[in-house]
Scaffold this motif. Structure first.
Motif, PDB file in Angstrom:
ATOM      1  N   ASN A 172       0.821  -1.215   0.000  1.00 36.20           N
ATOM      2  CA  ASN A 172       0.000   0.000   0.000  1.00 36.20           C
ATOM      3  C   ASN A 172       0.851   1.259   0.000  1.00 36.20           C
ATOM      4  O   ASN A 172       0.543   2.237  -0.690  1.00 36.20           O
ATOM      5  CB  ASN A 172      -0.926   0.007   1.223  1.00 36.20           C
ATOM      6  N   ILE A 173       1.920   1.251   0.792  1.00 35.54           N
ATOM      7  CA  ILE A 173       2.810   2.415   0.830  1.00 35.54           C
ATOM      8  C   ILE A 173       3.496   2.596  -0.522  1.00 35.54           C
ATOM      9  O   ILE A 173       3.666   3.713  -1.010  1.00 35.54           O
ATOM     10  CB  ILE A 173       3.836   2.268   1.970  1.00 35.54           C
ATOM     11  N   ASP A 174       3.859   1.487  -1.143  1.00 35.78           N
ATOM     12  CA  ASP A 174       4.463   1.554  -2.473  1.00 35.78           C
ATOM     13  C   ASP A 174       3.456   2.086  -3.492  1.00 35.78           C
ATOM     14  O   ASP A 174       3.809   2.850  -4.395  1.00 35.78           O
ATOM     15  CB  ASP A 174       4.962   0.171  -2.895  1.00 35.78           C
ATOM     16  N   ASP A 175       2.189   1.702  -3.355  1.00 37.25           N
ATOM     17  CA  ASP A 175       1.145   2.193  -4.259  1.00 37.25           C
ATOM     18  C   ASP A 175       0.993   3.711  -4.159  1.00 37.25           C
ATOM     19  O   ASP A 175       0.740   4.391  -5.157  1.00 37.25           O
ATOM     20  CB  ASP A 175      -0.196   1.529  -3.946  1.00 37.25           C
ATOM     21  N   ILE A 176       1.128   4.246  -2.939  1.00 34.56           N
ATOM     22  CA  ILE A 176       1.070   5.697  -2.759  1.00 34.56           C
ATOM     23  C   ILE A 176       2.195   6.361  -3.555  1.00 34.56           C
ATOM     24  O   ILE A 176       1.992   7.383  -4.219  1.00 34.56           O
ATOM     25  CB  ILE A 176       1.171   6.074  -1.271  1.00 34.56           C
ATOM     26  N   ALA A 177       3.388   5.765  -3.496  1.00 36.40           N
ATOM     27  CA  ALA A 177       4.534   6.316  -4.230  1.00 36.40           C
ATOM     28  C   ALA A 177       4.297   6.246  -5.737  1.00 36.40           C
ATOM     29  O   ALA A 177       4.613   7.192  -6.470  1.00 36.40           O
ATOM     30  CB  ALA A 177       5.808   5.565  -3.858  1.00 36.40           C
ATOM     31  N   VAL A 178       3.738   5.140  -6.209  1.00 32.57           N
ATOM     32  CA  VAL A 178       3.437   5.001  -7.653  1.00 32.57           C
ATOM     33  C   VAL A 178       2.418   6.047  -8.073  1.00 32.57           C
ATOM     34  O   VAL A 178       2.577   6.716  -9.107  1.00 32.57           O
ATOM     35  CB  VAL A 178       2.904   3.583  -7.961  1.00 32.57           C
ATOM     36  N   LEU A 179       1.375   6.210  -7.289  1.00 35.71           N
ATOM     37  CA  LEU A 179       0.353   7.219  -7.575  1.00 35.71           C
ATOM     38  C   LEU A 179       0.971   8.602  -7.656  1.00 35.71           C
ATOM     39  O   LEU A 179       0.706   9.370  -8.589  1.00 35.71           O
ATOM     40  CB  LEU A 179      -0.720   7.174  -6.489  1.00 35.71           C
ATOM     41  N   LYS A 180       1.820   8.919  -6.678  1.00 38.25           N
ATOM     42  CA  LYS A 180       2.460  10.231  -6.642  1.00 38.25           C
ATOM     43  C   LYS A 180       3.346  10.431  -7.869  1.00 38.25           C
ATOM     44  O   LYS A 180       3.357  11.516  -8.466  1.00 38.25           O
ATOM     45  CB  LYS A 180       3.301  10.348  -5.364  1.00 38.25           C
ATOM     46  N   ILE A 182       3.039   9.063 -10.875  1.00 32.28           N
ATOM     47  CA  ILE A 182       2.210   9.254 -12.072  1.00 32.28           C
ATOM     48  C   ILE A 182       1.657  10.674 -12.107  1.00 32.28           C
ATOM     49  O   ILE A 182       1.655  11.339 -13.154  1.00 32.28           O
ATOM     50  CB  ILE A 182       1.072   8.219 -12.114  1.00 32.28           C
ATOM     51  N   LEU A 183       1.190  11.150 -10.959  1.00 29.53           N
ATOM     52  CA  LEU A 183       0.682  12.529 -10.897  1.00 29.53           C
ATOM     53  C   LEU A 183       1.785  13.530 -11.229  1.00 29.53           C
ATOM     54  O   LEU A 183       1.533  14.536 -11.919  1.00 29.53           O
ATOM     55  CB  LEU A 183       0.116  12.811  -9.500  1.00 29.53           C
ATOM     56  N   ASN A 184       2.990  13.254 -10.774  1.00 30.09           N
ATOM     57  CA  ASN A 184       4.118  14.146 -11.079  1.00 30.09           C
ATOM     58  C   ASN A 184       4.443  14.155 -12.573  1.00 30.09           C
ATOM     59  O   ASN A 184       4.800  15.201 -13.125  1.00 30.09           O
ATOM     60  CB  ASN A 184       5.350  13.733 -10.284  1.00 30.09           C
ATOM     61  N   ILE A 185       4.341  13.001 -13.225  1.00 29.09           N
ATOM     62  CA  ILE A 185       4.581  12.933 -14.675  1.00 29.09           C
ATOM     63  C   ILE A 185       3.589  13.821 -15.413  1.00 29.09           C
ATOM     64  O   ILE A 185       3.951  14.585 -16.315  1.00 29.09           O
ATOM     65  CB  ILE A 185       4.467  11.471 -15.172  1.00 29.09           C
ATOM     66  N   ILE A 186       2.318  13.735 -15.008  1.00 29.89           N
ATOM     67  CA  ILE A 186       1.275  14.545 -15.667  1.00 29.89           C
ATOM     68  C   ILE A 186       1.536  16.029 -15.444  1.00 29.89           C
ATOM     69  O   ILE A 186       1.479  16.837 -16.385  1.00 29.89           O
ATOM     70  CB  ILE A 186      -0.118  14.157 -15.127  1.00 29.89           C
ATOM     71  N   GLN A 187       1.834  16.403 -14.207  1.00 26.71           N
ATOM     72  CA  GLN A 187       2.083  17.817 -13.911  1.00 26.71           C
ATOM     73  C   GLN A 187       3.301  18.341 -14.651  1.00 26.71           C
ATOM     74  O   GLN A 187       3.299  19.484 -15.128  1.00 26.71           O
ATOM     75  CB  GLN A 187       2.255  17.996 -12.397  1.00 26.71           C
ATOM     76  N   PHE A 188       4.329  17.512 -14.755  1.00 24.62           N
ATOM     77  CA  PHE A 188       5.537  17.930 -15.460  1.00 24.62           C
ATOM     78  C   PHE A 188       5.248  18.118 -16.948  1.00 24.62           C
ATOM     79  O   PHE A 188       5.684  19.112 -17.553  1.00 24.62           O
ATOM     80  CB  PHE A 188       6.645  16.888 -15.272  1.00 24.62           C
ATOM     81  N   GLN A 189       4.518  17.190 -17.551  1.00 26.90           N
ATOM     82  CA  GLN A 189       4.224  17.275 -18.991  1.00 26.90           C
ATOM     83  C   GLN A 189       3.383  18.503 -19.330  1.00 26.90           C
ATOM     84  O   GLN A 189       3.521  19.089 -20.403  1.00 26.90           O
ATOM     85  CB  GLN A 189       3.494  16.010 -19.456  1.00 26.90           C
ATOM     86  N   HIS A 207      -9.357   6.842 -10.323  1.00 25.73           N
ATOM     87  CA  HIS A 207      -9.049   5.992 -11.483  1.00 25.73           C
ATOM     88  C   HIS A 207      -7.646   5.399 -11.361  1.00 25.73           C
ATOM     89  O   HIS A 207      -7.440   4.209 -11.635  1.00 25.73           O
ATOM     90  CB  HIS A 207      -9.160   6.794 -12.782  1.00 25.73           C
ATOM     91  N   LEU A 208      -6.688   6.204 -10.940  1.00 29.48           N
ATOM     92  CA  LEU A 208      -5.311   5.727 -10.813  1.00 29.48           C
ATOM     93  C   LEU A 208      -5.185   4.668  -9.718  1.00 29.48           C
ATOM     94  O   LEU A 208      -4.399   3.717  -9.853  1.00 29.48           O
ATOM     95  CB  LEU A 208      -4.367   6.897 -10.522  1.00 29.48           C
ATOM     96  N   GLN A 209      -5.953   4.809  -8.659  1.00 27.67           N
ATOM     97  CA  GLN A 209      -5.922   3.797  -7.598  1.00 27.67           C
ATOM     98  C   GLN A 209      -6.352   2.428  -8.145  1.00 27.67           C
ATOM     99  O   GLN A 209      -5.698   1.413  -7.885  1.00 27.67           O
ATOM    100  CB  GLN A 209      -6.839   4.204  -6.442  1.00 27.67           C
ATOM    101  N   ILE A 212      -3.687   1.093 -10.582  1.00 26.66           N
ATOM    102  CA  ILE A 212      -2.547   0.482  -9.892  1.00 26.66           C
ATOM    103  C   ILE A 212      -2.927  -0.898  -9.354  1.00 26.66           C
ATOM    104  O   ILE A 212      -2.137  -1.842  -9.396  1.00 26.66           O
ATOM    105  CB  ILE A 212      -2.041   1.407  -8.763  1.00 26.66           C
ATOM    106  N   GLU A 213      -4.155  -1.004  -8.866  1.00 24.34           N
ATOM    107  CA  GLU A 213      -4.619  -2.313  -8.388  1.00 24.34           C
ATOM    108  C   GLU A 213      -4.650  -3.325  -9.525  1.00 24.34           C
ATOM    109  O   GLU A 213      -4.260  -4.491  -9.350  1.00 24.34           O
ATOM    110  CB  GLU A 213      -6.016  -2.167  -7.781  1.00 24.34           C
ATOM    111  N   ARG A 214      -5.081  -2.902 -10.722  1.00 26.38           N
ATOM    112  CA  ARG A 214      -5.089  -3.807 -11.881  1.00 26.38           C
ATOM    113  C   ARG A 214      -3.659  -4.212 -12.259  1.00 26.38           C
ATOM    114  O   ARG A 214      -3.416  -5.354 -12.646  1.00 26.38           O
ATOM    115  CB  ARG A 214      -5.785  -3.149 -13.078  1.00 26.38           C
ATOM    116  N   LEU A 215      -2.731  -3.276 -12.141  1.00 24.17           N
ATOM    117  CA  LEU A 215      -1.331  -3.596 -12.416  1.00 24.17           C
ATOM    118  C   LEU A 215      -0.823  -4.645 -11.432  1.00 24.17           C
ATOM    119  O   LEU A 215      -0.114  -5.581 -11.814  1.00 24.17           O
ATOM    120  CB  LEU A 215      -0.472  -2.334 -12.318  1.00 24.17           C
ATOM    121  N   ARG A 216      -1.186  -4.488 -10.164  1.00 25.92           N
ATOM    122  CA  ARG A 216      -0.759  -5.443  -9.143  1.00 25.92           C
ATOM    123  C   ARG A 216      -1.277  -6.846  -9.468  1.00 25.92           C
ATOM    124  O   ARG A 216      -0.583  -7.844  -9.298  1.00 25.92           O
ATOM    125  CB  ARG A 216      -1.278  -5.024  -7.770  1.00 25.92           C
ATOM    126  N   ARG A 217      -2.535  -6.918  -9.908  1.00 21.86           N
ATOM    127  CA  ARG A 217      -3.162  -8.218 -10.180  1.00 21.86           C
ATOM    128  C   ARG A 217      -2.869  -8.722 -11.593  1.00 21.86           C
ATOM    129  O   ARG A 217      -3.295  -9.807 -11.959  1.00 21.86           O
ATOM    130  CB  ARG A 217      -4.674  -8.107  -9.968  1.00 21.86           C
TER     131      ARG A 217
END
Length: 281
Positions: A172-180, A182-189, A207-209, A212-217
């Motif tokens: 879960n903590i890793d998922d927070i980092a992944v979410l963050k 992805i959001l940073n990539i969008i803001q940077f672009q 949607h991103l949550q 990420i869950e689909r990626l995990r599974r």
């Protein structure tokens, strides 16, 4: 049980069944000496840790902490256990004592740390965040320092350790980092910052949550609507380029490539959250 070592006025190490434990007993240094017997009803709190290093670390922290800090930690853990209806492991005392002692030292110098995960922790761990806010209120009362609410984030994550499944916690903590990220990539672009109170931002994060869950599974959406995918690319070319960047990150992190349907939904959400600001430039 015998007192093995006195750490300060209220804290000592005892030997119980051949194992060392730390105890909290008000005024123990005035009541007992090393080698004397101490009964269970004389002990207010016992800390049992699973390694010698942690025991030594907690011993050092407790020995150098004043009574109000130890009582604060005990009160916060008790509150968290009651709020969550879960028993905390004694490592939580060590983590909180370490964190709050350092926060107090920073607070005395008016040095506060801003957390980049406030919104995400509120979203992923709302109950734990409420405990964090309670802890910050008690810290303000205890130390007479106006700690910011950002302190609640770190404290909340310490309480997440109450979860029994550590692998789930780490994920879960890793998922927070992944979410963050992805959001940073969008803001940077888009060279922008998000309005975190907007409905479109909340929809994107939700949607991103699930993404990420689909990626995990390893159960990503397929290529079910190629026509819509091609239409959205034409409508939102910048969003498409952004999803390409996201896919590169995802491929490195999860070793997966995105389907056309995943591209489509990401492009639509990204366009919604950036559309207004993009038009203003």
């Amino acid at each position: 049980m015998k007192v093995k070592k006195i750490l300060n006025n209220n804290v000592a190490i005892i030997n119980k069944g051949g194992h060392d434990s730390i105890i909290y007993s008000s005024g123990i240094s005035f009541k007992k000496s090393v080698g004397q017997h101490i009964s269970e009803d004389e002990i207010e709190k016992t800390y049992v840790l699973d390694s010698k290093d942690r025991l030594e670390h907690l011993s050092y922290l407790l020995a150098s902490s004043d009574q109000k800090t130890i009582e604060l930690i005990n009160k916060l853990v008790e509150y968290g256990e009651n709020f969550l209806d879960k028993k905390a492991n004694d490592y939580l005392y060590l983590a909180l004592l370490d964190h709050i002692t350092f926060a107090w030292k920073r607070g005395q110098k008016n040095q506060f740390i801003r957390s980049p995960l406030t919104w995400e922790v509120k979203k992923f761990y709302p109950d734990y965040y409420k405990i964090g806010i309670y802890a910050v209120q008690k810290m303000r009362e205890c130390y007479k320092i106006d700690f910011p609410d950002d302190e609640a984030v770190s404290i909340a994550l310490h309480f997440v350790n109450i979860q029994e499944d550590k692998s789930h916690l780490d994920e879960n903590i890793d998922d927070i980092a992944v979410l963050k990220n992805i959001l940073n990539i969008i803001q940077f672009q888009y060279a922008t910052t998000f309005d975190e109170s907007s409905m479109n931002y909340m929809r994107l994060v939700t949607h991103l949550q699930y993404f990420i869950e689909r990626l995990r599974r390893k159960k990503l959406y397929g290529d079910n609507d190629v026509t819509l995918y091609e239409t959205v690319i034409k409508l939102y070319p910048k969003a498409y380029k952004t999803v390409e960047k996201i896919e590169n990150y995802i491929d490195k992190k999860f070793h997966q490539r995105l389907s056309k349907d995943e591209y489509t939904y990401l492009m639509i959400h990204i366009n919604r959250v950036t559309e207004r600001k993009d038009r203003e430039k």
